[in-house]
Design an enzyme around this catalytic site. Structure first.
Site, PDB file in Angstrom:
ATOM      1  N   ASP A  21       0.849  -1.196   0.000  1.00 18.30           N
ATOM      2  CA  ASP A  21       0.000   0.000   0.000  1.00 18.30           C
ATOM      3  C   ASP A  21       0.882   1.242   0.000  1.00 18.30           C
ATOM      4  O   ASP A  21       1.574   1.511   0.973  1.00 18.30           O
ATOM      5  CB  ASP A  21      -0.888  -0.049   1.263  1.00 18.30           C
ATOM      6  CG  ASP A  21      -1.671   1.230   1.465  1.00 18.30           C
ATOM      7  OD1 ASP A  21      -1.822   1.999   0.493  1.00 18.30           O
ATOM      8  OD2 ASP A  21      -2.135   1.457   2.607  1.00 18.30           O
ATOM      9  N   ASN A  23      -0.258   4.468  -0.506  1.00 16.51           N
ATOM     10  CA  ASN A  23      -0.878   5.738  -0.122  1.00 16.51           C
ATOM     11  C   ASN A  23      -1.596   5.698   1.222  1.00 16.51           C
ATOM     12  O   ASN A  23      -2.403   6.567   1.534  1.00 16.51           O
ATOM     13  CB  ASN A  23      -1.835   6.227  -1.222  1.00 16.51           C
ATOM     14  CG  ASN A  23      -3.006   5.280  -1.417  1.00 16.51           C
ATOM     15  OD1 ASN A  23      -3.005   4.173  -0.864  1.00 16.51           O
ATOM     16  ND2 ASN A  23      -4.001   5.695  -2.178  1.00 16.51           N
ATOM     17  N   ASP A  25      -4.000   3.814   2.647  1.00 15.14           N
ATOM     18  CA  ASP A  25      -5.440   3.623   2.861  1.00 15.14           C
ATOM     19  C   ASP A  25      -5.769   2.179   3.277  1.00 15.14           C
ATOM     20  O   ASP A  25      -6.931   1.781   3.303  1.00 15.14           O
ATOM     21  CB  ASP A  25      -6.245   4.029   1.613  1.00 15.14           C
ATOM     22  CG  ASP A  25      -5.906   3.168   0.405  1.00 15.14           C
ATOM     23  OD1 ASP A  25      -5.027   2.281   0.534  1.00 15.14           O
ATOM     24  OD2 ASP A  25      -6.510   3.370  -0.662  1.00 15.14           O
ATOM     25  N   ASP A  29      -1.847  -1.179  -3.833  1.00 22.54           N
ATOM     26  CA  ASP A  29      -2.173  -0.424  -5.052  1.00 22.54           C
ATOM     27  C   ASP A  29      -1.060  -0.570  -6.096  1.00 22.54           C
ATOM     28  O   ASP A  29      -0.015  -1.177  -5.823  1.00 22.54           O
ATOM     29  CB  ASP A  29      -2.420   1.056  -4.714  1.00 22.54           C
ATOM     30  CG  ASP A  29      -1.366   1.592  -3.762  1.00 22.54           C
ATOM     31  OD1 ASP A  29      -0.173   1.375  -4.043  1.00 22.54           O
ATOM     32  OD2 ASP A  29      -1.725   2.199  -2.736  1.00 22.54           O
ATOM     33  N   ASP A  98      -4.865 -10.090 -16.052  1.00 24.38           N
ATOM     34  CA  ASP A  98      -5.836 -11.140 -15.775  1.00 24.38           C
ATOM     35  C   ASP A  98      -7.059 -10.855 -16.647  1.00 24.38           C
ATOM     36  O   ASP A  98      -7.661  -9.777 -16.559  1.00 24.38           O
ATOM     37  CB  ASP A  98      -6.212 -11.091 -14.279  1.00 24.38           C
ATOM     38  CG  ASP A  98      -6.513 -12.456 -13.714  1.00 24.38           C
ATOM     39  OD1 ASP A  98      -7.184 -13.236 -14.418  1.00 24.38           O
ATOM     40  OD2 ASP A  98      -6.095 -12.739 -12.576  1.00 24.38           O
ATOM     41  N   ASP A 199      -8.965 -16.170 -16.802  1.00 21.96           N
ATOM     42  CA  ASP A 199      -9.803 -16.664 -15.717  1.00 21.96           C
ATOM     43  C   ASP A 199     -10.847 -17.672 -16.222  1.00 21.96           C
ATOM     44  O   ASP A 199     -11.558 -17.382 -17.199  1.00 21.96           O
ATOM     45  CB  ASP A 199     -10.511 -15.440 -15.104  1.00 21.96           C
ATOM     46  CG  ASP A 199     -11.192 -15.741 -13.795  1.00 21.96           C
ATOM     47  OD1 ASP A 199     -10.492 -15.988 -12.812  1.00 21.96           O
ATOM     48  OD2 ASP A 199     -12.442 -15.712 -13.759  1.00 21.96           O
ATOM     49  N   GLU A 241      -6.827 -20.685 -17.171  1.00 18.87           N
ATOM     50  CA  GLU A 241      -7.179 -21.408 -15.941  1.00 18.87           C
ATOM     51  C   GLU A 241      -8.234 -22.461 -16.284  1.00 18.87           C
ATOM     52  O   GLU A 241      -9.336 -22.135 -16.719  1.00 18.87           O
ATOM     53  CB  GLU A 241      -7.756 -20.432 -14.903  1.00 18.87           C
ATOM     54  CG  GLU A 241      -8.037 -21.112 -13.571  1.00 18.87           C
ATOM     55  CD  GLU A 241      -9.027 -20.368 -12.679  1.00 18.87           C
ATOM     56  OE1 GLU A 241      -9.050 -20.633 -11.479  1.00 18.87           O
ATOM     57  OE2 GLU A 241      -9.799 -19.530 -13.202  1.00 18.87           O
ATOM     58  N   HIS A 315      -3.920 -17.146  -5.521  1.00 20.20           N
ATOM     59  CA  HIS A 315      -4.762 -16.391  -4.589  1.00 20.20           C
ATOM     60  C   HIS A 315      -6.016 -17.160  -4.160  1.00 20.20           C
ATOM     61  O   HIS A 315      -6.779 -16.672  -3.338  1.00 20.20           O
ATOM     62  CB  HIS A 315      -5.157 -15.070  -5.246  1.00 20.20           C
ATOM     63  CG  HIS A 315      -5.984 -15.293  -6.481  1.00 20.20           C
ATOM     64  ND1 HIS A 315      -5.464 -15.877  -7.616  1.00 20.20           N
ATOM     65  CD2 HIS A 315      -7.283 -15.054  -6.748  1.00 20.20           C
ATOM     66  CE1 HIS A 315      -6.408 -15.986  -8.527  1.00 20.20           C
ATOM     67  NE2 HIS A 315      -7.526 -15.488  -8.028  1.00 20.20           N
ATOM     68  N   ASP A 316      -6.253 -18.328  -4.762  1.00 16.93           N
ATOM     69  CA  ASP A 316      -7.422 -19.135  -4.404  1.00 16.93           C
ATOM     70  C   ASP A 316      -7.044 -20.332  -3.532  1.00 16.93           C
ATOM     71  O   ASP A 316      -7.924 -21.069  -3.096  1.00 16.93           O
ATOM     72  CB  ASP A 316      -8.092 -19.708  -5.670  1.00 16.93           C
ATOM     73  CG  ASP A 316      -8.670 -18.628  -6.571  1.00 16.93           C
ATOM     74  OD1 ASP A 316      -9.099 -17.580  -6.035  1.00 16.93           O
ATOM     75  OD2 ASP A 316      -8.693 -18.826  -7.798  1.00 16.93           O
TER      76      ASP A 316
HETATM   77  C1  NOJ Z   1     -11.076 -17.854 -10.666  1.00 18.50           C
HETATM   78  C2  NOJ Z   1     -10.342 -16.823  -9.882  1.00 18.50           C
HETATM   79  O1  NOJ Z   1      -9.021 -17.230  -9.693  1.00 18.50           O
HETATM   80  C3  NOJ Z   1     -11.111 -16.614  -8.595  1.00 18.50           C
HETATM   81  O2  NOJ Z   1     -10.409 -15.816  -7.681  1.00 18.50           O
HETATM   82  C4  NOJ Z   1     -12.437 -16.019  -8.946  1.00 18.50           C
HETATM   83  O3  NOJ Z   1     -13.240 -15.935  -7.783  1.00 18.50           O
HETATM   84  C5  NOJ Z   1     -13.194 -16.845  -9.983  1.00 18.50           C
HETATM   85  N1  NOJ Z   1     -12.348 -17.328 -11.037  1.00 18.50           N
HETATM   86  C6  NOJ Z   1     -14.287 -16.032 -10.621  1.00 18.50           C
HETATM   87  O4  NOJ Z   1     -13.742 -15.042 -11.440  1.00 18.50           O
END
Ligand code: NOJ
Length: 548
Positions: A21, A23, A25, A29, A98, A199, A241, A315-316
């Site tokens: 971050d 700035n 908040d 960013d 992405d 995605d 993906e 990130h999932d």
């Molecule tokens: C896959 C992404 O990696 C995930 O974070 C997202 O929630 C779903 N697709 C829907 O876009």
């Protein structure tokens, strides 16, 4: 063998909300990313996969896009984005955007228009159906719990959303939708990006009425069309993906004829610690033999006819050191072992932010500290079904997406140096022990181990192009394999357990010279390789020259 830059590259995923971050908040960013480019350069990566930074109401942290050609206010401006591209370029770092085009946000102007009436010119951009017997058209469910159909009072029809109801699915059958998406992709290509991560791309050929979601009949037709109209011939990296790909399907996507994508993410290994046929929350321990089989099938399956991506994290997904390593006594050793195993394989490695520090899962006591729509919806659904609070929290602790989304741990100052304000999600309390600053100058740190692995890849074509072969197939403790390119061989040996394990080659490997490229323990470089007494989570990578 066709050589391209992305086969030789290492990709680093940035989840902007949690990276840095600039700035004050509490939200990461784009300027914050630019500030950290030198850190990434030091690590040695070539490409950043940037999770979505577009305008979004943030129902699913940016995977719900309301304007593809503008930047989310929380993250900055288009000028900031151009600056990031420019500064990245200066350092030889490309940016992958992405591409989220299975769905938009319900706040996208296309959907706002589409919702106005059945006659609206944008109506057919989305998937609308009449009720059946006064109910949803069928029993399709959303990945985030509940029905995939949302009723629209005004028009008396349902629209499809395979994710949250604020993420309506686009209708890829509509030629105009496809051409608007391609225009948008070209807008970004013209800005000088390095490619796209796509995605849930396998869903765009869906036929909802027949409940066909992944791998619909027109999927590859659309991808070929997209290739032709946008990135084809432009030497960009594209990675799709796909959760439902087989090796045969992957060959189609990543065929060296370049008519589709560079590579895909496949998730066969990622599904190995969930009960078959159940949800990701229904846990089961990982069997090493299953992992060996799955990864090796993909290694040999795509040999010469496609290209693999290599990843443990994103990130999932939960943090790999907590998931399949040991995030307590052997955190450092197991994080390095897992890195060795992956980076020695054939394919393009992806590192998720903080993985290079051995960042771990988190256990927040209160549900209020969790932000992820998937976990929160699941909590509600399972509570109604009678699961206990404790049972549900255990699932979240093991598999919840917020494990990967706690702020990047930069240093030991308040909030791990991520922000000067209150962060949008709490920092993992272990940041004083695990942070970038303390690792940068420690030659034995996980960071410096990743840096070395990347250097090894750059210096040794066998790491990029060598053919893979699993050895000791039935050994339940050790994952070992070789890679061979002309007269060079790589030998990778990993003890996957917290106990000692004996590595004993079944067949002797003939070699002229032997070099220990990397190990996560002090090892005697002259030790014979026929049998090795491996310490907990010990891993070694040798380079051998063999007779031609
Ligand atoms: C896959 C992404 O990696 C995930 O974070 C997202 O929630 C779903 N697709 C829907 O876009």
């Amino acid at each position: 063998m066709k050589k391209t830059w992305w086969k030789e590259s290492v990709v680093y995923q940035v989840y902007p909300r949690s990276f840095n971050d600039s700035n004050g908040d509490g939200i990461g960013d784009i300027k914050g990313i630019t500030e950290k480019l030198d850190y990434l350069k030091e690590l040695g990566i070539d490409v950043i996969w940037l999770s979505p930074v577009y305008k979004s109401p943030n129902d699913d942290n940016g995977y719900d896009i309301s304007d593809y050609e503008d930047i989310m206010d929380d993250f900055g401006t288009m000028e900031d984005m151009e600056e990031l591209l420019k500064e990245g370029n200066k350092r030889g770092i490309k940016i992958l955007m992405d591409l989220v085009v299975n769905h938009t946000s319900d706040e996208h102007k296309w959907f706002i228009e589409a919702k106005k009436s059945k006659e609206n010119q944008y109506r057919d951009y989305y998937v609308w159906r009449d009720p059946v017997n006064g109910r949803e058209p069928n029993d399709l469910t959303s990945a985030f719990s509940g029905s995939a159909w949302e009723y629209d009072e005004e028009s008396g029809q349902y629209y499809l959303h395979l994710f949250s109801k604020k993420q309506p699915d686009l209708n890829w059958e509509n030629e105009e939708v496809r051409s608007r998406v391609y225009d948008m992709m070209n807008f970004w290509i013209d800005k000088g990006i390095g490619g796209f991560r796509m995605d849930v791309i396998e869903l765009i050929g869906k036929i909802p009425d027949e409940k066909i979601m992944s791998n619909g009949p027109k999927l590859h037709e659309y991808i070929k069309e997209m290739n032709k109209k946008t990135f084809g011939g432009k030497d960009l990296l594209t990675v799709g993906e796909t959760w439902g790909s087989t090796i045969e399907i992957a060959k189609q996507y990543s065929n060296p004829d370049d008519s589709e994508l560079s590579m895909i993410f496949q998730f066969e290994h990622i599904l190995l610690d969930q009960q078959p046929g159940k949800e990701k929350w229904d846990l089961k321990p990982l069997e090493l033999l299953d992992l060996k089989k799955a990864l090796s099938r993909w290694q040999t399956g795509l040999e010469g006819t496609g290209w693999n991506s290599l990843f443990w994290n994103n990130h999932d997904l939960p943090r790999i050191v907590s998931r399949w390593g040991n995030d307590k006594e052997y955190r450092v050793e197991s994080a390095k072992m897992l890195a060795t195993l992956l980076h020695g394989m054939k394919g393009t490695p992806y590192i998720y932010q903080g993985e290079e520090l051995g960042m771990t899962n988190v256990r927040f006591e209160s549900l209020d500290d969790y932000k992820d729509i998937e976990s929160l919806n699941m909590y509600k659904e399972r509570k109604e079904k009678g699961y206990t609070h404790e049972e549900i929290m255990e699932s979240i602790y093991s598999k919840g997406r917020d494990n990967a989304r706690t702020p990047m741990q930069w240093n030991e100052s308040e909030n791990a140096g991520f922000t000067s304000a209150e962060p949008w999600i709490k920092v993992n309390p272990n940041y004083k022990e695990i942070n970038a600053e303390s690792q940068l100058n420690d030659e034995n740190s996980i960071f410096n181990y990743y840096k070395k692995l990347i250097k090894i890849r750059k210096a040794n074509p066998v790491v990029v192009h060598g053919e893979y072969k699993l050895i000791l197939e039935e050994n339940k403790e050790i994952f070992a394999y070789t890679r061979t390119l002309e007269n060079e061989k790589l030998l990778v040996v990993c003890n996957f357990t917290e106990n000692k394990a004996k590595f004993a080659l079944k067949e002797q490997i003939e070699f002229k010279t032997k070099e220990l490229l990397i190990s996560n323990y002090d090892a005697d470089v002259n030790e014979p390789i026929g049998t090795i007494d491996l310490r907990p989570y010990e891993s070694r990578m040798y380079k051998l020259t063999v007779h031609c």
